[in-house]
Design a protein around this motif. Structure first.
Motif, PDB file in Angstrom:
ATOM      1  N   THR A 176       0.836  -1.200   0.000  1.00 12.80           N
ATOM      2  CA  THR A 176       0.000   0.000   0.000  1.00 12.80           C
ATOM      3  C   THR A 176       0.868   1.246   0.000  1.00 12.80           C
ATOM      4  O   THR A 176       1.926   1.271   0.637  1.00 12.80           O
ATOM      5  CB  THR A 176      -0.912   0.009   1.244  1.00 12.80           C
ATOM      6  N   TYR A 177       0.427   2.286  -0.707  1.00  8.92           N
ATOM      7  CA  TYR A 177       1.222   3.512  -0.798  1.00  8.92           C
ATOM      8  C   TYR A 177       0.314   4.706  -1.078  1.00  8.92           C
ATOM      9  O   TYR A 177      -0.848   4.562  -1.463  1.00  8.92           O
ATOM     10  CB  TYR A 177       2.274   3.397  -1.915  1.00  8.92           C
ATOM     11  N   THR A 178       0.865   5.878  -0.863  1.00 13.93           N
ATOM     12  CA  THR A 178       0.254   7.118  -1.346  1.00 13.93           C
ATOM     13  C   THR A 178       1.304   7.811  -2.200  1.00 13.93           C
ATOM     14  O   THR A 178       2.511   7.596  -2.016  1.00 13.93           O
ATOM     15  CB  THR A 178      -0.184   8.046  -0.193  1.00 13.93           C
ATOM     16  N   SER A 179       0.865   8.641  -3.146  1.00 15.88           N
ATOM     17  CA  SER A 179       1.813   9.278  -4.065  1.00 15.88           C
ATOM     18  C   SER A 179       2.025  10.740  -3.702  1.00 15.88           C
ATOM     19  O   SER A 179       1.135  11.417  -3.182  1.00 15.88           O
ATOM     20  CB  SER A 179       1.315   9.165  -5.504  1.00 15.88           C
ATOM     21  N   ASP A 180       3.241  11.203  -3.987  1.00 17.34           N
ATOM     22  CA  ASP A 180       3.605  12.598  -3.740  1.00 17.34           C
ATOM     23  C   ASP A 180       4.452  13.069  -4.917  1.00 17.34           C
ATOM     24  O   ASP A 180       5.275  12.302  -5.445  1.00 17.34           O
ATOM     25  CB  ASP A 180       4.389  12.713  -2.430  1.00 17.34           C
ATOM     26  N   VAL A 181       4.253  14.300  -5.347  1.00 14.43           N
ATOM     27  CA  VAL A 181       4.968  14.832  -6.503  1.00 14.43           C
ATOM     28  C   VAL A 181       5.627  16.154  -6.140  1.00 14.43           C
ATOM     29  O   VAL A 181       4.985  17.040  -5.565  1.00 14.43           O
ATOM     30  CB  VAL A 181       4.022  15.041  -7.704  1.00 14.43           C
ATOM     31  N   VAL A 182       6.906  16.281  -6.465  1.00 13.37           N
ATOM     32  CA  VAL A 182       7.642  17.532  -6.301  1.00 13.37           C
ATOM     33  C   VAL A 182       8.186  17.913  -7.676  1.00 13.37           C
ATOM     34  O   VAL A 182       8.908  17.130  -8.310  1.00 13.37           O
ATOM     35  CB  VAL A 182       8.795  17.396  -5.284  1.00 13.37           C
ATOM     36  N   VAL A 183       7.847  19.118  -8.132  1.00 15.51           N
ATOM     37  CA  VAL A 183       8.264  19.572  -9.466  1.00 15.51           C
ATOM     38  C   VAL A 183       9.319  20.654  -9.319  1.00 15.51           C
ATOM     39  O   VAL A 183       9.153  21.615  -8.558  1.00 15.51           O
ATOM     40  CB  VAL A 183       7.067  20.111 -10.261  1.00 15.51           C
ATOM     41  N   ALA A 184      10.434  20.484 -10.041  1.00 12.70           N
ATOM     42  CA  ALA A 184      11.503  21.483 -10.083  1.00 12.70           C
ATOM     43  C   ALA A 184      11.890  21.682 -11.542  1.00 12.70           C
ATOM     44  O   ALA A 184      12.541  20.828 -12.149  1.00 12.70           O
ATOM     45  CB  ALA A 184      12.710  21.030  -9.260  1.00 12.70           C
ATOM     46  N   GLY A 185      11.468  22.809 -12.101  1.00 15.73           N
ATOM     47  CA  GLY A 185      11.732  23.044 -13.518  1.00 15.73           C
ATOM     48  C   GLY A 185      10.926  22.082 -14.358  1.00 15.73           C
ATOM     49  O   GLY A 185       9.707  21.961 -14.211  1.00 15.73           O
TER      50      GLY A 185
END
Length: 406
Positions: free
Chosen positions: A262-271
């Motif tokens: 089981t997981y949850t997703s996370d997004v970090v955008v740089a450029g």
């Protein structure tokens, strides 16, 4: 191979029957008794298999039997067969294999439950990679401050939150250190072949489209066996209408690397680069899901870097066989008392961190040829120094002190 002892035993009993017929006529009922004895000493699975064959044959020979009745009988027998052959009622490993079924991965990712509480004996305590200069011992609460290395002085602690906890036990998970053979099998499941064994790695592998490196458990900072995928072929854009998490899952799924936990997703955008993290969770009965955290208290799992819709790299835990055992844990009140007891005595000029939240988490504890995922309470709060706000985290081992070795 498993039927050979049975065949030899049946043959020996058959010889006894032949000898009896050669010397004298057996008493009445002897043949039936001998046949009953032979059947009773056969494995349950073999007897059930023969019964199943006989049932099917009898159904074939009796076409007048209503189909509804036939279906009902088949359902009952199939259910019994699944029970026997699944291993239910035997050891935990067989039970887990049956639960995985056809969808189970080649390398076990589902924990195998052990029936004995505290089955691993005393376990080592989890710790954080600390940034303070006045840290408590490893057996007590561990703390870290972020931004990294920005503040190294002592910080007093106060608690204003509420920790709700209704459970008194939680699972401790354990895996054994994988060998180079295990890493080779994992790479083979991805269609990769061994290229070399660089220092510090179990192996380096390659396909026509990407390369894979597999590393064993790292002591410090603690990290489980890990794979790293670096696409070789230029281009390789992922075709998906979704956002970065969907692109990451498509990329992982095409390479049989999609997580089974089981997981949850996370997004970090740089450029133009997006880092997608699938944060791993462990299920705890009576509590819900608890995140896996690293030495800084940050959640982690599988990471996929994307440039547009083109994957750049992927890193995640190599699937290993995991087993579990229940351990007694401390109460919420004891956890709070432990945090406050670890606070240095407030002095002039010393900042005070206000801890306002707490949650049950899991962290990796390395212990030689095997390692543990252990439950802890992660307290979080903030404090301010010279106009800069910092995050303060304190990790309290959840396993009862009587069941910890440090």
């Amino acid at each position: 191979m498993s039927d050979e002892p049975e065949d030899l035993e049946v043959a020996a009993l058959q010889r006894q029957l032949d000898d009896a017929f050669e010397t004298t006529r057996p008493r009445a009922g002897f043949e039936d008794e001998l046949w009953t004895l032979m059947q009773a000493r056969r494995p349950v699975g073999s007897r059930l298999r023969d019964a199943w064959v006989g049932l099917v044959q009898s159904i074939r020979e009796a076409p007048a039997v209503p189909m509804a009745a036939v279906a009902a009988v088949l359902v009952v027998v199939l259910g019994a067969g699944a029970f026997v052959y699944s291993g239910l009622g035997r050891n935990g490993a067989s039970s887990t294999a049956a639960r995985g079924g056809a969808e189970a991965p080649a390398f076990g990712a589902q924990p195998v439950p052990l029936t004995s509480p505290g089955a691993y004996g005393k376990v080592p305590s989890p710790v954080l990679t600390t940034g303070n200069s006045d840290l408590p011992t490893s057996a007590g609460p561990q703390s870290t401050t972020s931004p990294r290395a920005a503040y190294a002085g002592p910080v007093a602690l106060t608690w204003t939150g509420k920790l709700n906890l209704t459970i008194s036990t939680a699972p401790v998970f354990r895996y054994h250190e994988p060998s180079t053979n295990t890493a080779d099998q994992f790479a083979t499941s991805l269609g990769a072949v061994l290229v070399s064994r660089p220092a510090g790695y179990l192996g380096s592998y390659q396909t026509a489209d990407f390369s894979v490196r597999v590393r064993g458990t790292v002591q410090s900072p603690a990290r489980e066996p890990t794979y790293t995928v670096l696409p070789i072929a230029a281009g390789g854009a992922v075709d998906s209408a979704g956002g970065p998490p969907d692109l990451a899952l498509v990329f992982l799924g095409e390479r049989s690397l999609a997580p089974t936990w089981t997981y949850t997703s996370d997004v970090v955008v740089a450029g133009d680069v997006a880092k997608v993290t699938l944060d791993r969770q462990f299920g705890v009965t009576g509590y819900g899901y608890a995140y896996l955290v690293d030495g800084n208290g940050d959640r982690y799992g599988v990471e996929v870097d994307l440039q547009g819709n083109r994957p750049i790299s992927a890193t995640g835990p190599m699937p290993v066989n995991v087993e579990s055992a229940m351990y007694t844990i401390i109460s919420a009140d004891d956890a709070v008392r432990s945090v406050l007891a670890s606070s240095p005595v407030a002095a002039s000029g010393m900042p005070t961190a206000t801890l306002s939240s707490a949650e049950l988490v899991y962290s990796l504890v390395v212990a030689g040829d095997h390692s543990f995922y252990e439950p802890s309470f992660l307290f979080s709060g903030t404090f301010t120094v010279n106009g800069t706000t910092y995050v303060k985290r304190v990790l309290v081992p959840a396993v009862d002190p009587t069941q910890r070795s440090s």
